[in-house]
Write an enzyme that holds these catalytic residues in place. Structure first.
Site, PDB file in Angstrom:
ATOM      1  N   SER A 161      66.592  86.534  19.378  1.00 59.82           N
ATOM      2  CA  SER A 161      65.492  85.761  18.797  1.00 59.82           C
ATOM      3  C   SER A 161      64.196  86.262  19.422  1.00 59.82           C
ATOM      4  O   SER A 161      64.231  86.870  20.497  1.00 59.82           O
ATOM      5  CB  SER A 161      65.678  84.280  19.148  1.00 59.82           C
ATOM      6  OG  SER A 161      64.502  83.552  18.868  1.00 59.82           O
ATOM      7  N   TYR A 174      68.101  77.337  25.480  1.00 61.38           N
ATOM      8  CA  TYR A 174      68.386  78.305  24.408  1.00 61.38           C
ATOM      9  C   TYR A 174      67.789  79.661  24.766  1.00 61.38           C
ATOM     10  O   TYR A 174      68.443  80.706  24.662  1.00 61.38           O
ATOM     11  CB  TYR A 174      67.799  77.763  23.102  1.00 61.38           C
ATOM     12  CG  TYR A 174      67.867  78.704  21.923  1.00 61.38           C
ATOM     13  CD1 TYR A 174      69.080  79.022  21.339  1.00 61.38           C
ATOM     14  CD2 TYR A 174      66.702  79.261  21.383  1.00 61.38           C
ATOM     15  CE1 TYR A 174      69.145  79.880  20.241  1.00 61.38           C
ATOM     16  CE2 TYR A 174      66.750  80.108  20.289  1.00 61.38           C
ATOM     17  CZ  TYR A 174      67.968  80.414  19.720  1.00 61.38           C
ATOM     18  OH  TYR A 174      68.024  81.262  18.638  1.00 61.38           O
TER      19      TYR A 174
HETATM   20  N1  LIG Z   1      66.980  79.962  12.346  1.00 65.27           N
HETATM   21  C1  LIG Z   1      66.120  80.522  13.179  1.00 65.27           C
HETATM   22  O1  LIG Z   1      64.893  80.222  13.148  1.00 65.27           O
HETATM   23  C2  LIG Z   1      66.577  81.584  14.149  1.00 65.27           C
HETATM   24  C3  LIG Z   1      65.595  82.366  14.773  1.00 65.27           C
HETATM   25  C4  LIG Z   1      65.979  83.357  15.670  1.00 65.27           C
HETATM   26  C5  LIG Z   1      67.324  83.565  15.947  1.00 65.27           C
HETATM   27  N2  LIG Z   1      68.279  82.791  15.348  1.00 65.27           N
HETATM   28  C6  LIG Z   1      69.690  83.068  15.684  1.00 65.27           C
HETATM   29  O2  LIG Z   1      70.367  83.419  14.504  1.00 65.27           O
HETATM   30  C7  LIG Z   1      71.748  83.077  14.630  1.00 65.27           C
HETATM   31  C8  LIG Z   1      72.193  82.305  13.389  1.00 65.27           C
HETATM   32  O3  LIG Z   1      71.464  81.090  13.325  1.00 65.27           O
HETATM   33  P1  LIG Z   1      71.113  80.357  11.950  1.00 65.27           P
HETATM   34  O4  LIG Z   1      69.663  80.157  11.946  1.00 65.27           O
HETATM   35  O5  LIG Z   1      71.765  81.020  10.824  1.00 65.27           O
HETATM   36  O6  LIG Z   1      71.768  78.925  12.254  1.00 65.27           O
HETATM   37  P2  LIG Z   1      72.804  78.014  11.423  1.00 65.27           P
HETATM   38  O7  LIG Z   1      72.380  77.885  10.009  1.00 65.27           O
HETATM   39  O8  LIG Z   1      73.007  76.791  12.230  1.00 65.27           O
HETATM   40  O9  LIG Z   1      74.156  78.893  11.433  1.00 65.27           O
HETATM   41  C9  LIG Z   1      74.882  79.080  12.613  1.00 65.27           C
HETATM   42  C10 LIG Z   1      76.186  79.763  12.305  1.00 65.27           C
HETATM   43  O10 LIG Z   1      76.913  79.899  13.543  1.00 65.27           O
HETATM   44  C11 LIG Z   1      78.176  79.275  13.391  1.00 65.27           C
HETATM   45  N3  LIG Z   1      78.590  78.676  14.637  1.00 65.27           N
HETATM   46  C12 LIG Z   1      77.962  77.733  15.380  1.00 65.27           C
HETATM   47  N4  LIG Z   1      78.702  77.412  16.436  1.00 65.27           N
HETATM   48  C13 LIG Z   1      79.829  78.159  16.366  1.00 65.27           C
HETATM   49  C14 LIG Z   1      80.986  78.282  17.170  1.00 65.27           C
HETATM   50  N5  LIG Z   1      81.175  77.533  18.274  1.00 65.27           N
HETATM   51  N6  LIG Z   1      81.943  79.153  16.798  1.00 65.27           N
HETATM   52  C15 LIG Z   1      81.788  79.901  15.681  1.00 65.27           C
HETATM   53  N7  LIG Z   1      80.732  79.834  14.880  1.00 65.27           N
HETATM   54  C16 LIG Z   1      79.765  78.969  15.229  1.00 65.27           C
HETATM   55  C17 LIG Z   1      78.004  78.247  12.282  1.00 65.27           C
HETATM   56  O11 LIG Z   1      79.233  77.990  11.616  1.00 65.27           O
HETATM   57  P3  LIG Z   1      80.216  76.741  11.875  1.00 65.27           P
HETATM   58  O12 LIG Z   1      79.373  75.538  12.111  1.00 65.27           O
HETATM   59  O13 LIG Z   1      81.010  76.710  10.624  1.00 65.27           O
HETATM   60  O14 LIG Z   1      81.037  77.129  13.067  1.00 65.27           O
HETATM   61  C18 LIG Z   1      77.054  78.976  11.349  1.00 65.27           C
HETATM   62  O15 LIG Z   1      77.760  79.857  10.523  1.00 65.27           O
HETATM   63  C19 LIG Z   1      71.885  82.313  15.932  1.00 65.27           C
HETATM   64  O16 LIG Z   1      72.367  83.172  16.944  1.00 65.27           O
HETATM   65  C20 LIG Z   1      70.459  81.892  16.243  1.00 65.27           C
HETATM   66  O17 LIG Z   1      70.261  81.737  17.626  1.00 65.27           O
HETATM   67  C21 LIG Z   1      67.934  81.807  14.462  1.00 65.27           C
END
Ligand SMILES: NC(=O)c1ccc[n+]([C@@H]2O[C@H](COP(=O)([O-])OP(=O)(O)OC[C@H]3O[C@@H](n4cnc5c(N)ncnc54)[C@H](OP(=O)(O)O)[C@@H]3O)[C@@H](O)[C@H]2O)c1
Length: 299
Positions: A161, A174
């Site tokens: 991130s 985080y």
């Molecule tokens: N959204 C943002 O603004 C942002 C910005 C920078 C970086 N990121 C990074 O991008 C990545 C994806 O985030 P996102 O924004 O797509 O969030 P999200 O919509 O909450 O999706 C998170 C994904 O991770 C899975 N997950 C969560 N806990 C898990 C576990 N214990 N085991 C296996 N899978 C798990 C969830 O699936 P299940 O719940 O089905 O397990 C879901 O598929 C993360 O690493 C986050 O830190 C996000």
């Protein structure tokens, strides 16, 4: 592995422009049930990759898999996995290699947030977030590297991130997981160079997903606020992050940013640490107010 076999596989892995050839490659994507992971999986499918999708929600993973099979005609394996459980992270890679015979690309995307000030965070919450955001990806990397080494190369993508580059006030737990991921990625990149394994760090900024709803609120007395949307805005579409990630894999980039604004923010943070600290104090005040507003509107 001999130098010559590594060389010949290297030629097979990349095309004549030096880019990684993606068609037919086997890619494992964690956190593929929604958001950025789903978008990365779709972008890889569009390039002809065979996919292994992992997350905890088995039903949702099946829906994503069905859609990708129909739309892109690629083979997709679903492996329900809790990335917070080290054994399951390793089993995921074994299942992928068992089914397809190899793993060419590992995308460590699954992750969750944690909100609360550093002096109040529940350490058990912090351990949970570290297990998903850091130890799960490390276990998957350790399982995937011997397979990639045997194949003469591969790509490991760690989704960090922009707040893996500078602190996020009230999101310091985080931030710490993403700083850890950055350190491990940089070391692994140097160590795995001789094995022709690329390590790509993807640093998205704010992205329009369900991330904040699934983040842990770790503040004494505020646990009722779990699961709300309290981000600073909407952010970019996850599909844009998906396409950017695929480009970074193909071009063998070290780090990838999605928007010019994200890149500029990180540049500012690195070059003006004193000024950054001053800005963060103001951001802390703003975010505290936002958290309080969200909390009181819920009561
Ligand atoms: N959204 C943002 O603004 C942002 C910005 C920078 C970086 N990121 C990074 O991008 C990545 C994806 O985030 P996102 O924004 O797509 O969030 P999200 O919509 O909450 O999706 C998170 C994904 O991770 C899975 N997950 C969560 N806990 C898990 C576990 N214990 N085991 C296996 N899978 C798990 C969830 O699936 P299940 O719940 O089905 O397990 C879901 O598929 C993360 O690493 C986050 O830190 C996000």
């Amino acid at each position: 592995m001999s130098h010559s076999s590594s060389m010949s596989n290297n030629i097979l892995r990349t095309n004549d422009t030096g880019n990684v050839e993606l068609n037919g490659k086997v890619a494992v994507v964690t956190g593929a049930s929604r958001g950025i992971g789903e978008a990365i999986a779709a972008a890889l499918a569009a390039e002809g990759c065979r996919l292994v999708l992992a997350a905890r929600s088995a039903d949702r993973l099946q829906e994503v898999a069905d859609e990708l099979r129909v739309r892109h005609g690629v083979e997709v394996l679903v492996v329900p996995t809790d990335m917070g459980e080290e054994r399951q992270s390793r089993d995921l890679i074994e299942a992928a290699a068992g089914h397809f015979g190899t793993v060419d690309i590992l995308v460590n995307n699954a992750g969750m947030g944690i909100f609360g000030s550093m002096d109040e965070l529940h350490l058990d919450d912090l351990r949970l977030v570290f297990s998903v955001n850091f130890f799960g990806p490390m276990a998957a990397l350790q399982a995937a590297v011997p397979i990639m080494r045997r194949n003469g190369g591969g790509t490991i993508v760690n989704v960090s991130s922009i707040v893996g580059k500078f602190a996020q006030p009230l999101g310091g737990g985080y931030t710490a997981t993403k700083f850890a991921l950055q350190g491990a990625s940089e070391a692994a990149r140097a160590e795995l160079k001789r094995d022709n394994i690329d390590v790509v760090l993807v640093c998205p900024g704010l992205t329009d997903t369900e991330f904040s709803q699934h983040s842990r609120i770790s503040v004494p007395g505020a646990e009722h606020r779990q699961g709300e949307r309290h981000s600073l805005g909407r952010g970019v579409e996850p599909e844009r992050v998906g396409r950017r990630t695929v480009r970074a894999i193909r071009k063998r980039e070290r780090e990838a940013y999605v928007t010019l604004f994200d890149r500029a923010l990180v540049w500012f943070a690195i070059h003006f640490p004193g000024l950054l600290q001053w800005v963060l104090v103001y951001v802390t005040r703003y975010r505290r107010r936002r958290f309080e507003e969200v909390g009181s509107s819920k009561q």
